[in-house]
Design a protein around this motif. Sequence first.
Motif, PDB file in Angstrom:
ATOM      1  N   LYS A  15      -6.225  -5.027  -1.921  1.00  0.00           N
ATOM      2  CA  LYS A  15      -6.046  -4.736  -0.504  1.00  0.00           C
ATOM      3  C   LYS A  15      -5.513  -5.933   0.284  1.00  0.00           C
ATOM      4  O   LYS A  15      -5.243  -5.821   1.476  1.00  0.00           O
ATOM      5  CB  LYS A  15      -7.366  -4.257   0.093  1.00  0.00           C
TER       6      LYS A  15
ATOM      7  N   ASP B 299     -15.036   9.639  -5.620  1.00  0.00           N
ATOM      8  CA  ASP B 299     -15.116   9.121  -4.252  1.00  0.00           C
ATOM      9  C   ASP B 299     -14.259   7.881  -4.022  1.00  0.00           C
ATOM     10  O   ASP B 299     -14.323   7.266  -2.960  1.00  0.00           O
ATOM     11  CB  ASP B 299     -16.579   8.797  -3.899  1.00  0.00           C
ATOM     12  N   SER B 300     -13.452   7.494  -5.006  1.00  0.00           N
ATOM     13  CA  SER B 300     -12.640   6.287  -4.865  1.00  0.00           C
ATOM     14  C   SER B 300     -11.580   6.456  -3.784  1.00  0.00           C
ATOM     15  O   SER B 300     -11.028   7.539  -3.604  1.00  0.00           O
ATOM     16  CB  SER B 300     -11.954   5.954  -6.197  1.00  0.00           C
ATOM     17  N   ASP B 301     -11.296   5.359  -3.066  1.00  0.00           N
ATOM     18  CA  ASP B 301     -10.184   5.370  -2.121  1.00  0.00           C
ATOM     19  C   ASP B 301      -8.882   4.969  -2.808  1.00  0.00           C
ATOM     20  O   ASP B 301      -7.852   4.755  -2.163  1.00  0.00           O
ATOM     21  CB  ASP B 301     -10.460   4.447  -0.929  1.00  0.00           C
TER      22      ASP B 301
ATOM     23  N   ASP C  36       0.834  -1.204   0.000  1.00  0.00           N
ATOM     24  CA  ASP C  36       0.000   0.000   0.000  1.00  0.00           C
ATOM     25  C   ASP C  36       0.870   1.257   0.000  1.00  0.00           C
ATOM     26  O   ASP C  36       0.617   2.204  -0.758  1.00  0.00           O
ATOM     27  CB  ASP C  36      -0.910  -0.024   1.229  1.00  0.00           C
TER      28      ASP C  36
ATOM     29  N   TYR D 174      -8.555   2.246  -4.681  1.00  0.00           N
ATOM     30  CA  TYR D 174      -8.566   0.806  -4.944  1.00  0.00           C
ATOM     31  C   TYR D 174      -9.814   0.422  -5.725  1.00  0.00           C
ATOM     32  O   TYR D 174     -10.924   0.812  -5.359  1.00  0.00           O
ATOM     33  CB  TYR D 174      -8.512   0.019  -3.629  1.00  0.00           C
TER      34      TYR D 174
ATOM     35  N   LYS E  97       1.117   4.063  -3.052  1.00  0.00           N
ATOM     36  CA  LYS E  97       0.749   5.464  -2.825  1.00  0.00           C
ATOM     37  C   LYS E  97       1.913   6.426  -3.058  1.00  0.00           C
ATOM     38  O   LYS E  97       1.685   7.614  -3.294  1.00  0.00           O
ATOM     39  CB  LYS E  97       0.190   5.624  -1.410  1.00  0.00           C
TER      40      LYS E  97
ATOM     41  N   GLU F  69      -4.510  11.894  -6.787  1.00  0.00           N
ATOM     42  CA  GLU F  69      -4.886  13.244  -6.367  1.00  0.00           C
ATOM     43  C   GLU F  69      -4.523  14.274  -7.434  1.00  0.00           C
ATOM     44  O   GLU F  69      -5.277  15.238  -7.660  1.00  0.00           O
ATOM     45  CB  GLU F  69      -4.238  13.601  -5.020  1.00  0.00           C
TER      46      GLU F  69
END
Length: 454
Positions: free
Chosen positions: A428, A406-408, A373, A410, A377, A383
């Motif tokens: 995840k 609204d995606s996180d 993760d 993933y 990132k 972003e």
Amino acid sequence: MKKLIAAMAATTALVSPAFAELELEKDELTFGFIKLTDMAPLAVAYEQGFFDDEGLFVTLEAQANWKVLLDGVIDGTLDGAHMLAGQPLAATIGYGTEAHIITPFSMDLNGNGITLSNEVWEMIKPNLPTDADGKIAHPISASHLKPVIEEFNAKGKPFNMGMVFPVSTHNYELRYWLAAGGIQPGFYSPENVTGQIGAEAFLSVTPPPQMPATLEAGTISGYCVGEPWNQQAVFKGIGVPVITDYELWKNNPEKVFGITAEFAEENPNTTLAVVKALIRAAQWLDENDNANRPEAVEILSRPDYVGADYDVIAASMTGTFEYEKGDKREVPDFNVFFRYNATYPFYSDAVWYLTQMRRWGQIAEAKPDSWYDEVAKSVYKPEIYLEAARMLVDEGLANEADFPWDSDGYKAPTPAEDIIDGIAYDGKAPNAYLESLPIGLKGEQTVVGSGVQG
């Protein structure tokens, strides 16, 4: 002449409303690419004036191979490039050349195929199942290669296959296909970076444009590559594509646009402007059910870009794909540039590439899920992408509904039925995914000498 026209266009763009919104830190840029159809967003952004609209004077330069391209971005000769998705990840974790490369834009989905030589095709064809129309049933499993490999071995010959780069999608897709068919494609270790430890099929690097000639020469018996180099084998009558990556893994991620983290930090507005232009290019490529694809094919066929014959590029780019000569089938999503959130840099895509690096030993030691993760990132930057997308929506150049606000970061897990081996993927849970794969490193296993330990 081309640079002069671009310069004039860039000067004109200085007064455009889009340019006025962003104070560019750098407006003269050079981007690299490899001669593949999935460099299309760069060519389209240039030829359709989307870079110009952002006040950017861009020069596009073909590169000799993926290493030269990566080195050019790292040393600043190139400001950014069409990259293998594995390249920013590998560079950032220090596999090969170490540098912090990021991607704010994913260039496409799908687009690759696996081609076998005529010799191998004739050996497997009699045993392939057919559908109700008497055509070869797809997808074709790599398990059909097992007796071929045995026959090669009986004659003292290795079964060699080509892929484009050690951290390429093509390497991982070819390995995935072989492993799904019960064939060991070999491991990497820190001491042995051939990727051929314990292999039954021996994979090695061949630059994309050289794939057909290398196949024709008999140096390799098959390869995995992007277009137009699978269709080129059909047109030349030297090989038969047996599976597309859409059949291997429906709507899998492909190339990315890569820049250094330093470039993005020093040139945030320029980075946004570039992403805006690329999003517009991707929209143009997919809009109205691919209505612009013939024009895109004409652009890509020019020597400055891919330089292959129009008909060869059109064979896949316009929604069809030809397998054995004359067996042309509809594959409308063979190349996807914008649909299905293709341009959004999902963390889960990055994690999949990292799992494959671990699976085959390029990541030598086990890592916790949190590591995957964190690396994802540090490299994939949704972003930046969403900030550019918001500007386009506000300017009336994109639709609000086309972006996953609204995606996180993933994607929803890829269902088992969308992958050739029937094994679902959840970004995840990378270690659980690795445990579920029959062939490949698991848990604390490492590659030592000529085998797996632990």
